[in-house]
Design an enzyme around this catalytic site. Structure first.
Site, PDB file in Angstrom:
ATOM      1  N   TYR A 155      75.019 -31.546  76.046  1.00  0.00           N
ATOM      2  CA  TYR A 155      74.567 -30.415  76.860  1.00  0.00           C
ATOM      3  C   TYR A 155      75.308 -30.359  78.187  1.00  0.00           C
ATOM      4  O   TYR A 155      75.809 -29.294  78.587  1.00  0.00           O
ATOM      5  CB  TYR A 155      73.056 -30.500  77.128  1.00  0.00           C
ATOM      6  CG  TYR A 155      72.653 -29.528  78.210  1.00  0.00           C
ATOM      7  CD1 TYR A 155      72.553 -28.168  77.949  1.00  0.00           C
ATOM      8  CD2 TYR A 155      72.450 -29.959  79.523  1.00  0.00           C
ATOM      9  CE1 TYR A 155      72.237 -27.266  78.940  1.00  0.00           C
ATOM     10  CE2 TYR A 155      72.127 -29.067  80.520  1.00  0.00           C
ATOM     11  CZ  TYR A 155      72.028 -27.721  80.228  1.00  0.00           C
ATOM     12  OH  TYR A 155      71.730 -26.840  81.229  1.00  0.00           O
ATOM     13  N   GLU A 172      73.551 -30.070  87.182  1.00  0.00           N
ATOM     14  CA  GLU A 172      73.070 -30.279  85.816  1.00  0.00           C
ATOM     15  C   GLU A 172      72.445 -31.659  85.648  1.00  0.00           C
ATOM     16  O   GLU A 172      71.462 -31.811  84.920  1.00  0.00           O
ATOM     17  CB  GLU A 172      74.216 -30.086  84.819  1.00  0.00           C
ATOM     18  CG  GLU A 172      74.677 -28.646  84.681  1.00  0.00           C
ATOM     19  CD  GLU A 172      73.598 -27.709  84.160  1.00  0.00           C
ATOM     20  OE1 GLU A 172      72.624 -28.196  83.536  1.00  0.00           O
ATOM     21  OE2 GLU A 172      73.700 -26.492  84.387  1.00  0.00           O
ATOM     22  N   TRP A 231      74.349 -23.783  93.466  1.00  0.00           N
ATOM     23  CA  TRP A 231      75.492 -24.258  92.689  1.00  0.00           C
ATOM     24  C   TRP A 231      76.193 -23.140  91.926  1.00  0.00           C
ATOM     25  O   TRP A 231      77.226 -23.356  91.320  1.00  0.00           O
ATOM     26  CB  TRP A 231      75.049 -25.347  91.714  1.00  0.00           C
ATOM     27  CG  TRP A 231      73.816 -25.004  90.938  1.00  0.00           C
ATOM     28  CD1 TRP A 231      73.739 -24.302  89.772  1.00  0.00           C
ATOM     29  CD2 TRP A 231      72.469 -25.352  91.289  1.00  0.00           C
ATOM     30  NE1 TRP A 231      72.434 -24.188  89.358  1.00  0.00           N
ATOM     31  CE2 TRP A 231      71.631 -24.828  90.279  1.00  0.00           C
ATOM     32  CE3 TRP A 231      71.888 -26.051  92.348  1.00  0.00           C
ATOM     33  CZ2 TRP A 231      70.241 -24.985  90.305  1.00  0.00           C
ATOM     34  CZ3 TRP A 231      70.515 -26.195  92.361  1.00  0.00           C
ATOM     35  CH2 TRP A 231      69.713 -25.674  91.358  1.00  0.00           C
ATOM     36  N   ARG A 232      75.620 -21.938  91.935  1.00  0.00           N
ATOM     37  CA  ARG A 232      76.231 -20.838  91.198  1.00  0.00           C
ATOM     38  C   ARG A 232      77.335 -20.147  91.989  1.00  0.00           C
ATOM     39  O   ARG A 232      78.252 -19.571  91.402  1.00  0.00           O
ATOM     40  CB  ARG A 232      75.171 -19.808  90.806  1.00  0.00           C
ATOM     41  CG  ARG A 232      74.341 -20.230  89.618  1.00  0.00           C
ATOM     42  CD  ARG A 232      73.348 -19.195  89.211  1.00  0.00           C
ATOM     43  NE  ARG A 232      72.687 -19.585  87.963  1.00  0.00           N
ATOM     44  CZ  ARG A 232      71.557 -19.058  87.525  1.00  0.00           C
ATOM     45  NH1 ARG A 232      70.952 -18.120  88.229  1.00  0.00           N
ATOM     46  NH2 ARG A 232      71.033 -19.467  86.380  1.00  0.00           N
ATOM     47  N   ASP A 246      69.974 -27.035  75.548  1.00  0.00           N
ATOM     48  CA  ASP A 246      68.924 -27.954  75.987  1.00  0.00           C
ATOM     49  C   ASP A 246      67.591 -27.472  75.427  1.00  0.00           C
ATOM     50  O   ASP A 246      67.545 -26.596  74.551  1.00  0.00           O
ATOM     51  CB  ASP A 246      68.899 -28.049  77.514  1.00  0.00           C
ATOM     52  CG  ASP A 246      68.513 -26.737  78.188  1.00  0.00           C
ATOM     53  OD1 ASP A 246      68.365 -25.704  77.483  1.00  0.00           O
ATOM     54  OD2 ASP A 246      68.350 -26.730  79.428  1.00  0.00           O
ATOM     55  N   GLN A 279      65.109 -33.199  83.452  1.00  0.00           N
ATOM     56  CA  GLN A 279      63.726 -33.650  83.675  1.00  0.00           C
ATOM     57  C   GLN A 279      63.125 -33.140  84.990  1.00  0.00           C
ATOM     58  O   GLN A 279      62.076 -33.628  85.405  1.00  0.00           O
ATOM     59  CB  GLN A 279      63.641 -35.192  83.673  1.00  0.00           C
ATOM     60  CG  GLN A 279      64.322 -35.878  82.516  1.00  0.00           C
ATOM     61  CD  GLN A 279      63.564 -35.743  81.222  1.00  0.00           C
ATOM     62  OE1 GLN A 279      62.382 -35.437  81.227  1.00  0.00           O
ATOM     63  NE2 GLN A 279      64.246 -35.939  80.103  1.00  0.00           N
ATOM     64  N   CYS A 316      60.992 -16.809  78.475  1.00  0.00           N
ATOM     65  CA  CYS A 316      60.600 -17.419  77.203  1.00  0.00           C
ATOM     66  C   CYS A 316      60.095 -18.836  77.459  1.00  0.00           C
ATOM     67  O   CYS A 316      60.656 -19.823  76.985  1.00  0.00           O
ATOM     68  CB  CYS A 316      61.783 -17.407  76.238  1.00  0.00           C
ATOM     69  SG  CYS A 316      61.333 -17.712  74.524  1.00  0.00           S
ATOM     70  N   CYS A 336      63.018  -9.798  68.577  1.00  0.00           N
ATOM     71  CA  CYS A 336      62.618 -11.201  68.459  1.00  0.00           C
ATOM     72  C   CYS A 336      61.728 -11.373  67.232  1.00  0.00           C
ATOM     73  O   CYS A 336      60.632 -10.792  67.152  1.00  0.00           O
ATOM     74  CB  CYS A 336      61.880 -11.653  69.712  1.00  0.00           C
ATOM     75  SG  CYS A 336      61.248 -13.347  69.609  1.00  0.00           S
TER      76      CYS A 336
END
Length: 373
Positions: free
Chosen positions: A127, A44, A31-32, A145, A49, A199, A215
């Protein structure tokens, strides 16, 4: 919120280094490439989930079948659900199609580029609206999100409970302030990518993090403590008995299935007939549970005799856990079931013509493999 969040130099460092990393490390996702707002919207919704690796084949198959907004708007709902089958959370697919139909009718089949318009569409929350507006239209809108809140909580040492709506609002404001001019699409995707790949929730890769040098959570060795999130209410566990009713005569090799109601949980999907029992003790007892199942289905016009225990399975919803025990049965009024509304006899040859929740797809697939080796 930590005062460090308001340090302009620190925020500039975060945005600059994150974009550099993203240009080097971004994944090649289907999708990019196109920049098509419809593709971004579908992706999206699917990614809610659901992990990226799981979504990719579903996205490709969905777009191949419904290449434009008009194709999706005009498709039968059953076809849409069939191409969503396996992703779960089927209300996402229904809401997507409903919203797409509105876009076709009200906006000439063009995904709106105004926040008020796109946010009014069914199933499009803050979002998703931010993701579409920033990625497709390069507008400086935040897309916050769970992944993004985790990154921001750690980097800026934010100790507010991310389950609180006020915390999300403050993080949306922070996220928007971090977007470099003209770089909304790349920056928001970079932030999502960092949360997904580096992360991560339990084992963040702090040593390879492109912004780890500044950070705050890393320097205080608190990266595994953050973000702070109050515990959600535990889902309710319910016990259900399902009847695998094997046909005879002309229905040899088939089983009786039923369609769920038009609204509500798993609407319009097909399943084995099943009922909720009073407690785990009834569920555990084949004799007591079998009598319960026979009585409940008989009241619905399906007279059966339970013969044996066959299988067990679990289906987890956001608010419920179905603990399902499958028992073998035979219909004692098979000839009366031919025209019973909402029921059908299904064998392996017809199986793919129906839309199944994952739990019943797996149970019936396993049964047909065993019964028809």
């Amino acid at each position: 919120m930590s005062v460090q969040a308001y340090d302009d130099n620190n925020r500039r460092y975060f945005s600059t280094e994150l974009l550099k990393w993203y240009q080097r490390e971004q994944r090649d996702l289907p999708w990019r490439g196109s920049g098509d707002p419809y593709h971004i919207w579908v992706s999206e919704i699917m990614l809610q989930q659901t992990r990226v690796d799981t979504v990719i084949p579903y996205f490709n198959r969905f777009i191949e079948r419904f290449p434009t907004l008009r194709h999706l708007a005009e498709a039968p709902e059953e076809d849409v659900l069939k191409h969503w089958e396996g992703l779960g959370y089927y209300s996402r697919a229904r809401n997507l199609q409903s919203a797409v139909r509105e876009v076709v009718a009200e906006y000439g089949a063009k995904v709106p580029d105004q926040k008020k318009q796109i946010s009014s569409l069914k199933g499009v929350g803050p979002y998703t609206a931010g993701a579409i507006l920033s990625i497709a239209y390069n507008q400086a809108e935040p897309a916050v999100d769970g992944n993004v809140m985790r990154v921001l909580s750690r980097y800026f040492l934010i100790e507010d409970d991310i389950a609180r709506p006020a915390t999300r609002v403050s993080m949306e404001s922070l996220g928007q302030s971090l977007i470099p001019e003209g770089e909304a699409a790349s920056f928001n995707q970079a932030l999502m990518e960092l949360g997904a790949l580096v992360c991560t929730p339990k084992s963040p890769s702090c040593n390879t993090c492109p912004v780890g040098q500044h950070c705050a959570a890393k320097w205080e060795s608190r990266e595994r403590e953050l973000p702070i999130k109050s515990k959600a209410k535990q889902p309710k566990r319910v016990y259900r008995l399902a009847a695998l009713i094997e046909g005879t005569g002309e229905h040899e090799g088939q089983v009786l299935v039923r369609q769920r109601p038009n609204t509500g949980l798993l609407a319009k999907m097909w399943e084995l007939p099943h009922v909720e029992v009073a407690n785990e003790e009834v569920w555990d007892s084949l004799a007591e549970g079998g009598q319960w199942l026979e009585s409940e289905l008989n009241d619905q016009g399906v007279a059966i005799q339970v013969t044996r225990h066959m299988n067990e399975a679990q289906h987890i919803f956001t608010h419920l856990i179905w603990q399902v025990k499958v028992v073998g049965a035979v219909a004692t009024n098979e000839h009366q079931l031919e025209n019973l509304e909402g029921y059908a006899w299904v064998g392996p040859d017809q199986f793919e013509n129906f839309v199944w929740p994952n739990i019943f797809r797996k149970l019936l697939t396993d049964y047909f493999k065993t019964a028809n080796p």
